[in-house]
Motif scaffolding. Structure first.
Motif, short mmCIF file in Angstrom:
data_model
loop_
_atom_site.label_atom_id
_atom_site.label_comp_id
_atom_site.label_asym_id
_atom_site.label_seq_id
_atom_site.Cartn_x
_atom_site.Cartn_y
_atom_site.Cartn_z
N ALA A 91 10.29 -6.21 11.97
CA ALA A 91 9.57 -5.25 11.12
C ALA A 91 9.70 -5.71 9.67
CB ALA A 91 10.14 -3.85 11.28
N THR A 92 8.57 -5.72 9.00
CA THR A 92 8.51 -6.05 7.58
C THR A 92 7.89 -4.86 6.87
OG1 THR A 92 8.22 -8.39 8.08
CG2 THR A 92 7.65 -7.69 5.85
N TYR A 93 8.54 -4.40 5.83
CA TYR A 93 8.07 -3.23 5.09
C TYR A 93 7.41 -3.74 3.81
CZ TYR A 93 11.08 -1.21 8.55
OH TYR A 93 11.66 -0.87 9.75
N ILE A 94 6.13 -3.43 3.67
CA ILE A 94 5.31 -4.02 2.61
C ILE A 94 4.92 -2.94 1.61
CG2 ILE A 94 3.18 -5.29 2.13
CD1 ILE A 94 3.20 -6.05 5.18
N PRO A 95 5.32 -3.13 0.35
CA PRO A 95 4.86 -2.19 -0.67
C PRO A 95 3.39 -2.45 -0.97
CG PRO A 95 6.16 -3.95 -1.68
CD PRO A 95 6.18 -4.18 -0.19
N GLY A 96 2.68 -1.42 -1.34
CA GLY A 96 1.27 -1.62 -1.66
C GLY A 96 0.74 -0.53 -2.56
N GLU A 124 4.74 2.41 1.31
CA GLU A 124 4.94 1.19 2.10
C GLU A 124 4.15 1.28 3.39
OE1 GLU A 124 9.37 -0.60 1.40
OE2 GLU A 124 9.21 1.03 2.82
N ARG A 125 3.89 0.12 3.95
CA ARG A 125 3.39 0.03 5.32
C ARG A 125 4.35 -0.86 6.10
NH1 ARG A 125 -2.33 -1.75 5.26
NH2 ARG A 125 -2.33 -0.53 3.40
N ARG A 133 11.51 4.63 12.73
CA ARG A 133 12.22 4.01 11.60
C ARG A 133 11.28 3.87 10.41
NH1 ARG A 133 17.21 1.31 12.79
NH2 ARG A 133 16.99 -0.11 11.05
N ALA A 134 10.05 3.44 10.67
CA ALA A 134 9.06 3.28 9.58
C ALA A 134 8.75 4.64 8.96
CB ALA A 134 7.80 2.62 10.11
N ARG A 135 8.57 5.63 9.80
CA ARG A 135 8.28 6.98 9.30
C ARG A 135 9.43 7.49 8.43
NH1 ARG A 135 6.96 9.21 13.89
NH2 ARG A 135 4.74 9.07 13.54
N SER A 136 10.66 7.27 8.87
CA SER A 136 11.81 7.76 8.11
C SER A 136 11.98 7.02 6.78
CB SER A 136 13.09 7.68 8.95
OG SER A 136 13.47 6.34 9.14
N CYS A 173 7.02 5.13 5.26
CA CYS A 173 5.81 4.32 5.45
C CYS A 173 4.63 5.23 5.81
CB CYS A 173 6.00 3.29 6.56
SG CYS A 173 7.15 1.98 6.13
N ALA A 174 3.46 4.89 5.28
CA ALA A 174 2.26 5.66 5.55
C ALA A 174 1.46 5.07 6.71
CB ALA A 174 1.37 5.69 4.30
N LEU A 175 1.84 3.87 7.16
CA LEU A 175 1.05 3.16 8.15
C LEU A 175 1.94 2.15 8.87
CD1 LEU A 175 -2.00 2.46 9.02
CD2 LEU A 175 -1.85 0.68 7.28
N VAL A 176 1.71 1.99 10.15
CA VAL A 176 2.33 0.91 10.91
C VAL A 176 1.20 0.04 11.41
CG1 VAL A 176 3.71 0.26 12.92
CG2 VAL A 176 4.32 2.30 11.61
N GLN A 177 1.30 -1.25 11.16
CA GLN A 177 0.27 -2.17 11.63
C GLN A 177 0.92 -3.29 12.41
OE1 GLN A 177 -1.35 -3.09 7.74
NE2 GLN A 177 -0.26 -5.04 7.64
N LEU A 178 0.15 -3.93 13.25
CA LEU A 178 0.64 -5.06 14.01
C LEU A 178 -0.51 -5.99 14.31
CD1 LEU A 178 -0.19 -4.62 17.26
CD2 LEU A 178 1.61 -2.94 17.08
N THR A 179 -0.16 -7.21 14.64
CA THR A 179 -1.14 -8.16 15.12
C THR A 179 -0.70 -8.61 16.51
OG1 THR A 179 -0.01 -10.07 14.14
CG2 THR A 179 -1.71 -9.00 12.81
N SER A 180 -1.65 -9.03 17.29
CA SER A 180 -1.36 -9.51 18.63
C SER A 180 -2.36 -10.61 18.96
CB SER A 180 -1.48 -8.36 19.64
OG SER A 180 -1.19 -8.80 20.95
#
Length: 151
Positions: free
Chosen positions: A70-75, A82-83, A111-114, A117-124
């Protein structure tokens, strides 16, 4: 099951999970190169990155049965929130089909919600159609096409 940040001792098991999705790879057979050592040390030292492991706390032999990064990205989008970017999701081949992937992802999303983070994204990878069905079943929606440039 316990979800926790990976330690250096977990690195062979994580690399074994990433080595082959279709079969169980013995962590003892994995070569931990200096490049892996550096990458893990960099992740561990960065408060915006973590490798998480799902551990079967009843298994004394090889307790790491899943992992993700998991990487938490400020934006500036989403009100400056964060996302979370989730990658390298794996459940050991002999433990799939019992809900462990769902457990791993739901805990990572929490964990992201806590963290706020406003969004969880992934690539596959496009070839992982089973994984795509799995992510859709968790509520993830296809929203973008991704592009990569190998360097």
């Amino acid at each position: 099951m316990l979800l926790r940040p990976a330690t250096r001792a977990d690195l062979p098991a994580v690399l074994a999970l990433l080595a082959d999705e279709e079969r169980v790879v013995d962590p003892a057979s994995v070569t931990v190169t200096p490049a892996y050592e550096r990458a893990f040390a960099d992740i561990e030292a960065d408060a915006r990155n973590e490798v998480l492991v799902l551990v079967d706390d009843t298994d004394d032999g090889d307790p790491v049965i899943g992992c993700l990064q998991a990487t938490y990205i400020p934006g500036l989008g989403k009100g400056g929130a964060e996302r979370a970017l989730i990658e390298a999701v794996r459940i050991r081949a002999d433990r799939r089909g019992g809900g462990l992937g769902r457990e791993l992802m739901s805990r990572a999303v929490e964990r992201a919600r806590s963290r706020g983070c406003a969004l969880v994204q992934l690539t596959s990878n496009k070839s992982r159609t089973d994984a795509h069905r799995f992510y859709a079943s968790l509520g993830f929606a296809r929203s973008h096409d991704g592009f990569k440039l190998a360097l």
